[in-house]
Enzyme design. Structure first.
Site, PDB file in Angstrom:
ATOM      1  N   TYR A  47      -4.785   3.747   6.111  1.00 36.45           N
ATOM      2  CA  TYR A  47      -5.352   2.795   7.080  1.00 36.45           C
ATOM      3  C   TYR A  47      -6.612   3.371   7.732  1.00 36.45           C
ATOM      4  O   TYR A  47      -7.535   2.630   8.070  1.00 36.45           O
ATOM      5  CB  TYR A  47      -4.340   2.474   8.172  1.00 36.45           C
ATOM      6  CG  TYR A  47      -3.165   1.631   7.743  1.00 36.45           C
ATOM      7  CD1 TYR A  47      -3.302   0.270   7.540  1.00 36.45           C
ATOM      8  CD2 TYR A  47      -1.906   2.194   7.576  1.00 36.45           C
ATOM      9  CE1 TYR A  47      -2.223  -0.516   7.171  1.00 36.45           C
ATOM     10  CE2 TYR A  47      -0.818   1.424   7.209  1.00 36.45           C
ATOM     11  CZ  TYR A  47      -0.987   0.067   7.002  1.00 36.45           C
ATOM     12  OH  TYR A  47       0.092  -0.705   6.640  1.00 36.45           O
ATOM     13  N   LYS A  66       0.829  -1.186   0.000  1.00 36.18           N
ATOM     14  CA  LYS A  66       0.000   0.000   0.000  1.00 36.18           C
ATOM     15  C   LYS A  66       0.878   1.255   0.000  1.00 36.18           C
ATOM     16  O   LYS A  66       1.995   1.175   0.519  1.00 36.18           O
ATOM     17  CB  LYS A  66      -0.976   0.028   1.183  1.00 36.18           C
ATOM     18  CG  LYS A  66      -0.434  -0.403   2.555  1.00 36.18           C
ATOM     19  CD  LYS A  66       0.701   0.309   3.228  1.00 36.18           C
ATOM     20  CE  LYS A  66       0.716   1.743   3.509  1.00 36.18           C
ATOM     21  NZ  LYS A  66       1.914   2.197   4.268  1.00 36.18           N
TER      22      LYS A  66
HETATM   23  P1  NAD Z   1      12.356   1.039   2.648  1.00 36.51           P
HETATM   24  O1  NAD Z   1      12.889   2.383   2.340  1.00 36.51           O
HETATM   25  O2  NAD Z   1      12.788   0.407   3.915  1.00 36.51           O
HETATM   26  O3  NAD Z   1      12.648   0.016   1.472  1.00 36.51           O
HETATM   27  C1  NAD Z   1      12.537   0.364   0.115  1.00 36.51           C
HETATM   28  C2  NAD Z   1      13.422  -0.557  -0.709  1.00 36.51           C
HETATM   29  O4  NAD Z   1      13.352  -0.132  -2.061  1.00 36.51           O
HETATM   30  C3  NAD Z   1      14.896  -0.535  -0.293  1.00 36.51           C
HETATM   31  O5  NAD Z   1      15.399  -1.830  -0.274  1.00 36.51           O
HETATM   32  C4  NAD Z   1      15.556   0.249  -1.400  1.00 36.51           C
HETATM   33  O6  NAD Z   1      16.896  -0.164  -1.629  1.00 36.51           O
HETATM   34  C5  NAD Z   1      14.670  -0.106  -2.592  1.00 36.51           C
HETATM   35  N1  NAD Z   1      14.766   0.873  -3.664  1.00 36.51           N
HETATM   36  C6  NAD Z   1      14.954   0.558  -4.957  1.00 36.51           C
HETATM   37  N2  NAD Z   1      15.000   1.680  -5.696  1.00 36.51           N
HETATM   38  C7  NAD Z   1      14.876   2.708  -4.860  1.00 36.51           C
HETATM   39  C8  NAD Z   1      14.846   4.111  -5.033  1.00 36.51           C
HETATM   40  N3  NAD Z   1      14.984   4.660  -6.240  1.00 36.51           N
HETATM   41  N4  NAD Z   1      14.681   4.885  -3.939  1.00 36.51           N
HETATM   42  C9  NAD Z   1      14.499   4.346  -2.720  1.00 36.51           C
HETATM   43  N5  NAD Z   1      14.516   3.019  -2.491  1.00 36.51           N
HETATM   44  C10 NAD Z   1      14.691   2.201  -3.563  1.00 36.51           C
HETATM   45  O7  NAD Z   1      10.764   1.176   2.609  1.00 36.51           O
HETATM   46  P2  NAD Z   1       9.701   0.223   3.293  1.00 36.51           P
HETATM   47  O8  NAD Z   1       9.344   0.776   4.619  1.00 36.51           O
HETATM   48  O9  NAD Z   1      10.131  -1.162   3.200  1.00 36.51           O
HETATM   49  O10 NAD Z   1       8.414   0.492   2.350  1.00 36.51           O
HETATM   50  C11 NAD Z   1       8.287  -0.146   1.088  1.00 36.51           C
HETATM   51  C12 NAD Z   1       6.786  -0.236   0.744  1.00 36.51           C
HETATM   52  O11 NAD Z   1       6.139  -1.022   1.725  1.00 36.51           O
HETATM   53  C13 NAD Z   1       6.070   1.106   0.723  1.00 36.51           C
HETATM   54  O12 NAD Z   1       5.144   1.119  -0.330  1.00 36.51           O
HETATM   55  C14 NAD Z   1       5.352   1.157   2.050  1.00 36.51           C
HETATM   56  O13 NAD Z   1       4.156   1.914   2.007  1.00 36.51           O
HETATM   57  C15 NAD Z   1       5.054  -0.300   2.300  1.00 36.51           C
HETATM   58  N6  NAD Z   1       4.971  -0.642   3.731  1.00 36.51           N
HETATM   59  C16 NAD Z   1       3.897  -1.351   4.172  1.00 36.51           C
HETATM   60  C17 NAD Z   1       3.799  -1.672   5.510  1.00 36.51           C
HETATM   61  C18 NAD Z   1       2.614  -2.474   5.982  1.00 36.51           C
HETATM   62  O14 NAD Z   1       2.426  -2.583   7.197  1.00 36.51           O
HETATM   63  N7  NAD Z   1       1.820  -3.042   5.085  1.00 36.51           N
HETATM   64  C19 NAD Z   1       4.784  -1.287   6.412  1.00 36.51           C
HETATM   65  C20 NAD Z   1       5.873  -0.584   5.922  1.00 36.51           C
HETATM   66  C21 NAD Z   1       5.967  -0.258   4.587  1.00 36.51           C
END
Ligand code: NAD
Length: 373
Positions: free
Chosen positions: A225, A140
């Site tokens: 949410y 999401k």
């Molecule tokens: P994060 O920043 O920790 O991870 C993002 C990943 O994308 C990293 O591994 C990064 O290396 C990679 N990436 C590749 N290209 C990139 C770029 N150009 N710029 C930045 N990162 C790049 O983020 P996250 O917290 O893991 O969030 C990722 C997704 O998951 C989002 O859409 C977020 O909304 C969703 N999320 C959902 C929940 C949930 O409870 N359902 C919780 C956290 C995050």
């Protein structure tokens, strides 16, 4: 209210034990999945695309999963590929970088790609996964715009693969109790909902604070949410919204996205939901006031341990699950049985939330009530 930093918010995810799968199903006849039979004991093979914080939590969830297996990874960082390969025993032929990702089309060991990239990247990787003939889960929000969400849904339909959004709370028992109490009108019709989710962000190094990557601020990340909770408690769709940006405390950090936003949704039954999502304060609660009583959760959204009560007293059940395993298992079981995924986690569901969020931003920017019908 317990302090809820981004770190503890994320750490609290996946803390539960065991796994519960909840899901309804209808015959899956019009689509052709990339596999036709379910060998006994076969698990759905999932590739995680993007190995950031949430992917790490999903990876832990596989340990509790009955129907899904972490079979592949997609990452741009060779060191991460090596570490994950060792930790999760992932075969080299199931490891892709972003350039070679499309080659996954030829890999029969991968059934589904779970896109866990920054919001603005969901579109490209959902569409590429669909074109490779893989089912897809997008985290999401589904997309950063209504147009992108529509294109993603169309690409999956055209490729005859199924698209789900990672709406984990549809598999979380406390939230499903709120849904039941609201939709079954246990305390009469719900008239007012208050839903808020926020944690403090004090550095602008995060992609979440850069609009091109996030699509927006806390509304896109957390407010979604509150929109979901309002919709599943009422079982209705909002007909109009009003919204206000809250004062920006640090203009240096919040120069691209809102720091905090409050909005109101009006529903056909005349119920109203008043919500806030914020990067300036710690809050996590959902409260529903019905004609003959109330029910609430706090913490409600950010992984608990959840605590619920109603005008009749505290919720008398205690359950702790691994939300990620529960969500993936519900999806995995249906896909292994060649069934259609339920509408409440579908691409269309994600599109509805994208439409509502676009209307909320329009309302906050113009100061006007924005109609959704
Ligand atoms: P994060 O920043 O920790 O991870 C993002 C990943 O994308 C990293 O591994 C990064 O290396 C990679 N990436 C590749 N290209 C990139 C770029 N150009 N710029 C930045 N990162 C790049 O983020 P996250 O917290 O893991 O969030 C990722 C997704 O998951 C989002 O859409 C977020 O909304 C969703 N999320 C959902 C929940 C949930 O409870 N359902 C919780 C956290 C995050």
């Amino acid at each position: 209210m317990k302090s809820l930093s981004r770190r503890s918010f994320i750490q609290n995810l996946g803390m539960g034990i065991g796994a519960t799968a909840i899901g309804s199903s209808i015959p899956f006849s019009s689509l052709q999945p990339p596999f036709n039979t379910k060998p006994a004991g076969r698990k759905l093979n999932i590739a995680l695309c993007g190995l950031g914080r949430y992917a790490g939590i999903l990876a832990e969830g596989f340990a509790f999963s009955q129907y899904c297996r972490l079979a592949g990874i997609v990452t741009g960082t060779p060191a991460k590929a090596e570490a994950w390969k060792k930790q999760y025993n992932i075969p080299q032929q199931n490891i892709y970088d972003y350039q070679h990702f499309d080659e996954i089309a030829a890999n029969k060991d991968i059934d589904l790609v779970y896109v866990v990239l920054p919001n603005a990247m969901h579109k490209e990787y959902v569409i590429r996964a669909a074109k490779a003939g893989k089912h897809v889960i997008s985290e999401k929000p589904l997309a950063t715009s209504v147009k992108d969400a529509e294109e993603m849904i169309k690409a999956c339909k055209d490729a005859h693969v199924q698209l789900a959004v990672g709406y984990r709370l549809h598999y979380e028992p406390f939230n499903m109790e709120l849904k039941r109490m609201g939709q079954e009108k246990v305390f009469g019709p719900v008239r007012l909902i208050e839903a808020s989710l926020g944690y403090k962000v004090d550095s602008n190094k995060e992609w979440r604070l850069h609009k091109a990557m996030s699509g927006g601020g806390p509304l896109m990340n957390l407010g979604i949410y509150c929109i979901q909770a309002s919709r599943y408690i009422l079982g209705e769709e909002p007909v109009s919204v009003t919204a206000q940006f809250n004062p920006v405390i640090s203009k240096e950090i919040f120069n691209e996205v809102e720091a905090s936003i409050t909005w109101q949704m009006n529903f056909p039954s005349d119920a109203v939901s008043n919500c806030t999502s914020s990067y300036t304060s710690n809050i996590d609660r959902v409260y529903a006031a019905a004609e003959n009583g109330f029910f609430e959760l706090s913490p409600a959204i950010s992984y608990g341990p959840f605590k619920g009560s109603s005008s009749k007293g505290a919720f008398n059940f205690s359950t702790s699950i691994n939300q990620q395993a529960a969500q993936m298992d519900a999806i995995g079981k249906l896909l292994l049985e060649n069934k259609t995924l339920p509408s409440h986690i579908s691409g269309e569901e994600g599109l509805k939330d994208n439409r509502i969020m676009a209307a909320i931003y329009e309302a906050a920017e113009t100061g006007r009530k924005v109609s959704l019908v």
